[in-house]
Each structure stands twice: as structure tokens, then as C-alpha cells.
Design a protein around this motif. Structure first.
Motif, PDB file in Angstrom:
ATOM      1  N   GLY A   1       0.796  -1.215   0.000  1.00 16.06           N
ATOM      2  CA  GLY A   1       0.000   0.000   0.000  1.00 16.06           C
ATOM      3  C   GLY A   1       0.832   1.270   0.000  1.00 16.06           C
ATOM      4  N   PRO A   2       0.472   2.216   0.877  1.00 19.89           N
ATOM      5  CA  PRO A   2       1.146   3.511   0.866  1.00 19.89           C
ATOM      6  C   PRO A   2       2.633   3.435   1.218  1.00 19.89           C
TER       7      PRO A   2
ATOM      8  N   VAL B   1       4.670  15.123  -4.558  1.00 18.23           N
ATOM      9  CA  VAL B   1       3.240  15.039  -4.213  1.00 18.23           C
ATOM     10  C   VAL B   1       2.866  13.608  -3.867  1.00 18.23           C
ATOM     11  N   LEU B   2       3.356  12.651  -4.640  1.00 18.45           N
ATOM     12  CA  LEU B   2       3.078  11.237  -4.330  1.00 18.45           C
ATOM     13  C   LEU B   2       3.580  10.868  -2.934  1.00 18.45           C
ATOM     14  N   ALA B   3       4.781  11.313  -2.607  1.00 11.10           N
ATOM     15  CA  ALA B   3       5.354  11.002  -1.294  1.00 11.10           C
ATOM     16  C   ALA B   3       4.520  11.630  -0.173  1.00 11.10           C
ATOM     17  N   VAL B   4       4.088  12.859  -0.357  1.00  6.14           N
ATOM     18  CA  VAL B   4       3.282  13.538   0.669  1.00  6.14           C
ATOM     19  C   VAL B   4       1.932  12.835   0.839  1.00  6.14           C
ATOM     20  N   VAL B   5       1.299  12.467  -0.262  1.00  4.49           N
ATOM     21  CA  VAL B   5       0.007  11.771  -0.185  1.00  4.49           C
ATOM     22  C   VAL B   5       0.171  10.407   0.484  1.00  4.49           C
ATOM     23  N   ALA B   6       1.226   9.684   0.138  1.00  2.00           N
ATOM     24  CA  ALA B   6       1.475   8.382   0.769  1.00  2.00           C
ATOM     25  C   ALA B   6       1.740   8.539   2.253  1.00  2.00           C
TER      26      ALA B   6
ATOM     27  N   SER C   1      -3.773   6.071   8.607  1.00  3.85           N
ATOM     28  CA  SER C   1      -4.051   4.685   8.986  1.00  3.85           C
ATOM     29  C   SER C   1      -3.597   4.360  10.404  1.00  3.85           C
ATOM     30  N   LEU C   2      -2.652   5.141  10.927  1.00  2.00           N
ATOM     31  CA  LEU C   2      -2.167   4.909  12.288  1.00  2.00           C
ATOM     32  C   LEU C   2      -3.051   5.555  13.344  1.00  2.00           C
TER      33      LEU C   2
END
Length: 85
Positions: free
Chosen positions: A29-30, A71-76, A83-84
Motif C-alpha cells: 500500500g502507501p 506530491v506522491l510522497a506527501v500523499v502516501a 491509517s495509524l
């Protein structure tokens, strides 16, 4: 002029790589998205500092590629934090 000859049949290695990346993203996942985005960002950052300004990536301009990966890294990261909680 003669047409260039190929050494052998086309090897669709990229398709295998894409499938492997998709599998890892599905399994992890992320975390996988964050890892691949960070890896890509570091690679493009180093390449840009070495003088690469145009990429074979669809976005072409390395600044756009860096922004996209950031942006991908920030969204992940936001997905992981969410989720935590």
C-alpha cells in the motif's frame, strides 16, 4: 539506406517491471508508494544536479517529475499517518 536490424525479438521487460511494482504497491500500500516515490525523487534530484533537464518520463521536464514524485510522497505519508490514527 537499409533499415536497422534488431538483434532478436523485442523483450517486454518493462511490462514485467510494471507488474512487479503494481504487486508491491498492492501488497504494501502507501508504504510502497512512499518508498518508490522517495527513490525516484532522489534519483531525479541527483540527475538534475548532474545536468539532466529533460526526461524520457511523460512529464518531460525534470522539475515536473520532481514535483509529481514529491506530491506522491506527501500523499502516501498522509495515508500512512491516517491509517495509524
Amino acid at each position: 539506406m537499409s533499415a536497422p536490424q534488431q538483434a532478436g525479438p523485442y523483450d517486454p521487460l518493462r511490462l514485467c517491471v510494471y507488474a512487479t511494482v503494481a504487486l508491491l504497491a498492492w501488497l504494501f500500500g502507501p508504504w510502497a508508494v512512499l518508498g518508490f516515490a522517495a527513490l525516484g525523487f532522489v534519483g531525479y534530484w541527483k540527475a538534475r544536479r548532474a545536468g539532466l533537464s529533460r526526461s524520457k518520463c511523460l512529464l518531460r521536464d525534470t522539475r515536473l517529475v520532481l514535483a509529481y514524485l514529491g506530491v506522491l510522497a506527501v500523499v502516501a505519508l498522509a495515508a500512512i499517518v491516517n491509517s495509524l490514527l
